[in-house]
Every structure is written in C-alpha cells, then in structure tokens.
Write an enzyme that holds these catalytic residues in place. Structure first.
Site, mmCIF file in Angstrom:
data_model
loop_
_atom_site.group_PDB
_atom_site.id
_atom_site.type_symbol
_atom_site.label_atom_id
_atom_site.label_comp_id
_atom_site.label_asym_id
_atom_site.label_seq_id
_atom_site.Cartn_x
_atom_site.Cartn_y
_atom_site.Cartn_z
ATOM 1 N N GLY A 162 0.796 -1.224 0.000
ATOM 2 C CA GLY A 162 0.000 0.000 0.000
ATOM 3 C C GLY A 162 0.825 1.270 0.000
ATOM 4 O O GLY A 162 0.315 2.362 -0.247
ATOM 5 N N GLY A 171 -0.137 6.167 1.353
ATOM 6 C CA GLY A 171 1.018 5.631 0.643
ATOM 7 C C GLY A 171 2.343 6.210 1.089
ATOM 8 O O GLY A 171 3.376 5.938 0.474
ATOM 9 N N ARG A 211 14.540 -0.135 0.839
ATOM 10 C CA ARG A 211 14.670 -1.364 1.628
ATOM 11 C C ARG A 211 15.161 -2.485 0.736
ATOM 12 O O ARG A 211 14.757 -2.597 -0.422
ATOM 13 C CB ARG A 211 13.314 -1.692 2.227
ATOM 14 C CG ARG A 211 13.270 -2.952 3.047
ATOM 15 C CD ARG A 211 12.071 -2.979 3.947
ATOM 16 N NE ARG A 211 10.832 -3.281 3.238
ATOM 17 C CZ ARG A 211 9.651 -3.393 3.855
ATOM 18 N NH1 ARG A 211 9.552 -3.187 5.149
ATOM 19 N NH2 ARG A 211 8.571 -3.675 3.163
ATOM 20 N N ASP A 248 1.165 -11.274 7.141
ATOM 21 C CA ASP A 248 1.701 -10.488 6.025
ATOM 22 C C ASP A 248 3.058 -9.874 6.387
ATOM 23 O O ASP A 248 3.713 -9.279 5.529
ATOM 24 C CB ASP A 248 0.720 -9.383 5.607
ATOM 25 C CG ASP A 248 0.270 -8.539 6.772
ATOM 26 O OD1 ASP A 248 -0.300 -9.098 7.725
ATOM 27 O OD2 ASP A 248 0.504 -7.323 6.751
ATOM 28 N N ASN A 249 3.467 -10.028 7.636
ATOM 29 C CA ASN A 249 4.767 -9.500 8.042
ATOM 30 C C ASN A 249 5.774 -10.609 8.308
ATOM 31 O O ASN A 249 6.777 -10.397 8.974
ATOM 32 C CB ASN A 249 4.620 -8.619 9.289
ATOM 33 C CG ASN A 249 3.888 -7.324 8.975
ATOM 34 O OD1 ASN A 249 3.887 -6.874 7.831
ATOM 35 N ND2 ASN A 249 3.264 -6.729 9.970
HETATM 36 P P1 AMP Z 1 1.913 -2.877 8.136
HETATM 37 O O1 AMP Z 1 1.140 -2.631 9.391
HETATM 38 O O2 AMP Z 1 3.026 -1.912 7.950
HETATM 39 O O3 AMP Z 1 2.336 -4.291 8.007
HETATM 40 O O4 AMP Z 1 0.899 -2.597 6.940
HETATM 41 C C1 AMP Z 1 -0.267 -3.337 6.762
HETATM 42 C C2 AMP Z 1 -0.873 -3.010 5.425
HETATM 43 O O5 AMP Z 1 -1.284 -1.639 5.379
HETATM 44 C C3 AMP Z 1 0.037 -3.200 4.245
HETATM 45 O O6 AMP Z 1 -0.737 -3.642 3.165
HETATM 46 C C4 AMP Z 1 0.565 -1.815 3.994
HETATM 47 O O7 AMP Z 1 1.002 -1.648 2.673
HETATM 48 C C5 AMP Z 1 -0.645 -0.965 4.309
HETATM 49 N N1 AMP Z 1 -0.283 0.386 4.747
HETATM 50 C C6 AMP Z 1 0.312 0.737 5.905
HETATM 51 N N2 AMP Z 1 0.505 2.063 5.974
HETATM 52 C C7 AMP Z 1 0.021 2.600 4.825
HETATM 53 C C8 AMP Z 1 -0.097 3.927 4.298
HETATM 54 N N3 AMP Z 1 0.353 4.990 4.959
HETATM 55 N N4 AMP Z 1 -0.661 4.054 3.091
HETATM 56 C C9 AMP Z 1 -1.123 3.000 2.403
HETATM 57 N N5 AMP Z 1 -1.052 1.748 2.849
HETATM 58 C C10 AMP Z 1 -0.492 1.524 4.046
HETATM 59 MG MG MG Z 2 3.594 -5.078 6.684
#
Ligand code: AMP
Ligand code: MG
Length: 486
Positions: free
Chosen positions: A88, A122, A172, A248-249
């Site tokens: 995202g 994003g 990254r 997903d992590n």
């Molecule tokens: P994360 O908590 O970082 O593992 O993110 C979980 C999901 O939310 C993933 O699909 C990320 O790409 C999406 N995501 C997190 N932060 C953002 C953001 N600021 N804008 C768009 N997508 C996000």
């Molecule tokens: Mg993630």
C-alpha cells in the site's frame, strides 16, 4: 548503469502485482546512504548519495532496468483475516544479484499511493523511516537475518497523522518480499496455479535444495518452518520484540521484516509488549514462538492443494511438518542460550540452568542485554561478582551451578570469556536512543541518528565513550510504548 537489474518477480503473471511507478515528491533531500550495503549490491555509493541517487530513492526518477510493481498479498492481522492487503505504500523497483551471489529486492517504502493503499496515503513519516533504518541495520550487525536499509531520503512534504509530520522514504533491501500472506492470497481466491507458480519461485529463489527432494513443496514448507524456528530463537536470545507478527509481516525467506512498533527489551520481562496497538498482548515477547507457529499453520493451510489431492491426507502431511516446530524452536533457542552462557557442549540440565538464570533476571528486574554482557565479563576478568549484580540470594547458588557446569568443559576461562563477549552484544538499539534520534531528526538534526547508526554497526565492541550507548535508560528515559506511526 548504476543498478544492474535482473528482475524475476515481475516476470510472474500480472495477477501477482500491479505495474506502476512511485509518485514523485516535491523536494527530495538525502539523509543517509548505506555504503557497505551499496557495495555488496554492486551500486556505486557515490552515485546513490548524489542528487540523482537521491531522486531515485525518492521515486522522482526511475533507474534504467527498473520494472516497478506493487505486489498483492493478504494476511491475518492480529488474528483477523484480511482478504486483500498488498504493497500500500511500497514499490518494488526490481532485483539485483549481489557480490555474494544472492538475489536482492530493492524496494521503496513510502513511495505513494497504489491500488492496495486502501485508506492510506502511501507515505511514511520520517520517524518510522529512521527507526527502521537503525533497527534493521542493528539486527544485521547482530547477525540476524533481516531486511536491510540501503538509503533514506526526506520528501520535502508533510504526512498527516495525528499531526503533520515530515515525510521520508526508505530504500529497503531483502532477499525477497514474499510473505506468508502472499501465498494466503492465492489460496484464498482458489488460484491453485498461482500457488504453484509462487511456490516454484520461492523454491528456486530461497530453497533450491528442496527442488531435489521427493516432495519439493513439503521440503520447502519444512525449510521455512526450520528457518522461522531459527529466526525467532535468535530474536528471543537478544530480547527483540517484533510487535506486529501478522502473517503479512512474515517472509518466506526467513528474514525479519516490518520494523513498525518493534523494540528491544531493556529490563527483562517475558510478558513485555511495546506496541500501542497490541491491546491483548498477542505479540508479547514470550508469545513470539507460539505466534510463529500459528503463522506457519496458516502457511500450511495455503499449501494444502499442492501437498496431496486428498484433502485429509494433505492436512495430515502439513500437520506432521508443523508439529516439528516446537522441538525445532526449543533446540534453536537453547543452542543460543547455551552459547550465551559460554557453554559449548550440551547437557540435559542446561535448560534448567538457562531457565533459572532468566528467572533470576526477571525477579530482579535486570537489564537483559547487560546482564548477559556482565556475565560474559566474569570468566576473564574475575571481577568481584557482588559488584556486578545486585540480585537476590538465588544468585550465588546459580553462579555456583554455572561455574560447576563450566568446569565440566575444557576451555580456559579466558577462552570462554572471549567467546561470550563475541556472543552477547554490549549494544542494542535502545529505545530511548532511537526515540532521541527520531526527535532530533524531526527538528532537522540527523547527527544523533548518524551517530547511533554508526555505533550500532559494531555491537559486540565496547570501548571508552560507549557508556551512553550501552547503559539502560534512566527512569525518566524509559520508553513504555511504541507506535506504528504508519
Ligand atoms: P503494516 O502494518 O506496515 O504491516 O501494513 C499493513 C498493510 O497496510 C500493508 O498492506 C501496507 O502496505 C498498508 N499500509 C500501511 N501504511 C500505509 C499507508 N500509509 N498508506 C497506504 N497503505 C499503508
Ligand atoms: Mg507489513
């Protein structure tokens, strides 16, 4: 050409990703370039640090050979199923083959909206970018498989969270960004061909030896289970708390990824949770092995269609593989713990010795990192131990046991001490130092960030002048909570 791309993921069918470019930012500015990593990747560090390199990391310019994509995945977040996540706020520029012969992804994080952004912008604020840079590189220096940080830039734009914050982008690097959630996505939409293509890709890329096994898919699954057992054991051995172990992590490569609300423990507390969003303590320190096991079960579920045409048989095959995890973790954990206590051989009673030591630390609220480090100083220095630890009475009994156990092995005290000092770090990315570096960064001063990142590259060395990097936080410095800050 500054980057020698050799892209494989972008050759998979287009239902694996969306092709799109990063969204340019108004005013890119350099923060830091990881010269050593650039060199490994065959990237000219001077170019990366130049105005052009900064524009590339910012997403304002695409290097030749890049095939930018945002990948699709799903996942269980805090145990709840989310059928579609995806990159995202990240764009995979492409892959390079590094000097070590390995294939690496180069991804921009915070590079603008994608079809998977849902309600997000994003983007990434500066703070989380600095934290990920510091902690991921510290993990690498500690010898832990992890995504790496190649470069960070400011965007010149603001990101709106609870308040407006300076924006930043992180370049990254990882052996791949394929997650448990990537396979879950294809399994959940019933795309068995997709699962097969992805599994073939993962085997070729990460577990080539599995290709020669009688049942390559099972062999791959077993390898992933083993690498996760090793990884989590490594985390536990240095007091690392990931904070968001969603499916997903978790990468299929066995590398640590997603440094959101992660933190290292100061005081040893096995129930420790830092993340402000982890209300139930699902991802507490002591739960990490069980959560990895849970995530691996989800992975096994996604592999069922490839394990056997008979659903029941497939489930049994997956279950048998999964059942190995607790023993693999136990073995990996105690191997690390034994080494931390300076032991080379294995005796059955070692698990008790380790547990009693950990209980001692917990009861006395000892600093996890420094307690091991001080223990490491004992054999060689023969310091007065009473000065080193302010522990309860259980300590002298434990010490007698430990010394008796050491005496059953051949190495000299000096040898044992040297080995322990090379196993127990003096320095970890202390939360209060990371926070201070972030705060200074927001104020436009990157010196504390650079100093910390530089120093953490050598976590096993301790010299004059290092005390402020090594010491635990004072009461008023203790960080109780971390925020995803995404
Ligand atoms: P994360 O908590 O970082 O593992 O993110 C979980 C999901 O939310 C993933 O699909 C990320 O790409 C999406 N995501 C997190 N932060 C953002 C953001 N600021 N804008 C768009 N997508 C996000
Ligand atoms: Mg993630």
């Amino acid at each position: 050409m500054p980057l020698q791309f050799d892209n494989s993921y972008a050759q998979l069918p287009d239902r694996f990703y969306t092709r799109l470019s990063p969204v340019p930012v108004s005013s890119p500015g350099p923060i830091r370039v990881n010269r050593e990593l650039a060199q490994l990747l065959g990237i000219d560090a001077d170019w990366l640090a130049s105005a052009t390199g900064t524009r590339v990391v910012a997403g304002n310019e695409l290097p030749e050979g890049a095939e930018p994509i945002a990948t699709v995945y799903a996942g269980h977040q805090f145990g709840s199923w989310n059928p579609r996540l995806g990159d995202g706020r990240a764009i995979l520029l492409g892959e390079v083959i590094a000097g070590d012969g390995e294939r690496y992804d180069i991804q921009l994080k915070g590079s603008g909206i994608t079809p998977y952004s849902r309600n997000g912008d994003g983007r990434a604020p500066l703070g989380p970018v600095l934290r990920e840079y510091i902690v991921s590189e510290a993990m690498a220096a500690l010898g832990i498989p992890t995504s790496r940080s190649l470069a960070a830039v400011t965007t010149g734009e603001q990101v709106y969270r609870e308040q407006p914050l300076a924006g930043a982008i992180l370049a990254r690097v990882a052996k791949s960004h394929i997650r448990v959630g990537t396979l879950q996505y294809f399994a959940s939409v019933g795309d068995v061909d997709g699962i097969r293509l992805l599994v073939d890709h993962v085997i070729e890329r990460h577990y080539p030896e599995a290709a020669d096994a009688d049942t390559p898919v099972l062999a791959m699954y077993e390898n992933i289970i083993r690498s996760q057992a090793e990884l989590i054991a490594h985390w536990q051995s240095i007091g690392f708390i990931h904070g968001v172990m969603n499916t997903d992590n978790m990468l299929l490569s066995g590398e640590t990824i997603d440094y959101g609300p992660c933190a290292f423990m100061d005081r040893y507390d096995s129930a420790m949770v830092f993340s402000s969003i982890d209300h139930g303590g699902r991802y507490a320190y002591r739960n990490q092995p069980a959560i990895a096991h849970w995530n691996l079960a989800a992975l096994g579920n996604s592999l069922l269609p490839l394990l056997d045409p008979d659903q029941e048989k497939a489930t049994e095959i997956a279950q048998n593989a999964l059942n190995q995890f607790p023993d693999l973790f136990f073995e990996a954990f105690f191997t690390r713990m034994r080494a931390k206590l300076g032991l080379i051989t294995a005796e059955e009673s070692d698990t008790e010795l380790v547990q009693e030591w950990l209980d001692l630390l917990e009861r006395n609220g000892a600093d996890f990192t420094l307690a091991f480090r001080r223990l490491a100083e004992l054999p060689a220095a023969r310091k007065d131990i009473a000065v080193l630890f302010d522990f309860d009475d259980g300590y002298t009994d434990w010490l007698d046991k430990w010394r008796a156990r050491c005496a059953r092995e051949s190495p000299s005290d000096a040898e044992r001490g040297a080995r322990m000092l090379a196993t127990n770090p003096a320095l970890i990315p202390r939360n209060h130092l990371v926070e201070a570096a972030i705060e200074a960064g927001y104020a436009g001063d990157f010196e504390p960030f650079h100093r910390l990142a530089d120093r953490l590259a050598h976590p096993f060395d301790f010299g004059a002048g290092d005390i402020d990097f090594a010491r635990p936080p004072r009461a008023e410095e203790v960080v109780q909570q971390t925020f995803c800050g995404t």
